[in-house]
Scaffold this motif. Structure first.
Motif: not given
Length: 220
Positions: A175-185
């Motif tokens: 249900y985590r469909t609206n992250g504020i940005s894309v994980p990198t670290d």
């Protein structure tokens, strides 16, 4: 014979139509447009421990349901947890209404940074509080299991913590469909010897695969 039963069939159809209309007005409309969610059964103060009698179930229009609302079948997960802030009677409750039971870093462990260049695969749904299994991978052999670790922080390319746009901690990974940005670290809690194993794997030319477990610490 057919003419004989026409009035009966007509009467049955009328009764059925009326019954359906009554059902629609009494329950059908709510079933289609409303959703049952958990709310506060009384005024609640921050820091109080949640008890079953503090909660009620309300039928709420889907358009008015808040993100992260708690459905009735999930209520048991929150009994015994502390409320994070004051809540008025009949207010909807969410996963963010309760103090997160985040893990403390055990003795002998510290936080270690996994650089984005080290990571071969990472899900966009990974969040702080998750648990991940880490594997080393060199594209020539099968992935090698290194260990299981608690995720302390998840950052994007600008160094911001990745969260949901709603501001709520969503425990259900799908249900985590609206992250504020894309994980990198990612930063993990680990013992030095474990982090050393990870560094050695990367130094040998391997990259890392991070495999999430299906439950977040916020759901426990």
């Amino acid at each position: 014979m057919k003419k004989k039963y026409r009035p009966v069939i007509g009467a049955v159809l009328i009764v059925l139509s009326v019954s359906l209309m009554i059902f629609w007005e009494a329950a059908g409309r709510n079933m289609l447009f409303d959703i049952e969610l958990t709310a506060a059964g009384r005024d609640i103060s921050a820091g109080e421990v949640c008890q079953a009698e503090d909660l009620i179930i309300l039928s709420i229009p889907r358009s008015a349901a808040v993100s992260g609302g708690i459905v009735p079948e999930d209520i048991s997960r929150y009994i015994g947890k502390k409320f994070k802030y004051d809540i008025s009677k009949n207010s909807q409750l969410t996963v963010n209404s309760f103090i997160s039971e985040e893990k403390e870093i055990p003795d002998g462990m510290s936080l270690f940074h996994l650089k984005k260049d080290w990571i071969k695969n990472i899900s966009n749904s990974i969040r702080k509080g998750d648990t991940v299994s880490i594997y080393s991978y060199d594209e020539l052999t099968e992935p090698v299991y290194i260990g299981k670790y608690y995720v302390a922080f998840v950052k994007d390319g600008s160094g911001r913590e990745v969260t949901e746009t709603t501001g709520f901690e969503e425990p259900r990974i799908l249900y985590r469909t609206n992250g504020i940005s894309v994980p990198t670290d990612v930063e993990i809690a680990a013992e030095l010897k474990d982090y050393t194993s990870i560094v050695k794997a990367v130094a040998s030319g391997c990259t890392l695969i991070l495999v999430q477990e299906g439950v977040s610490v916020y759901e426990r």
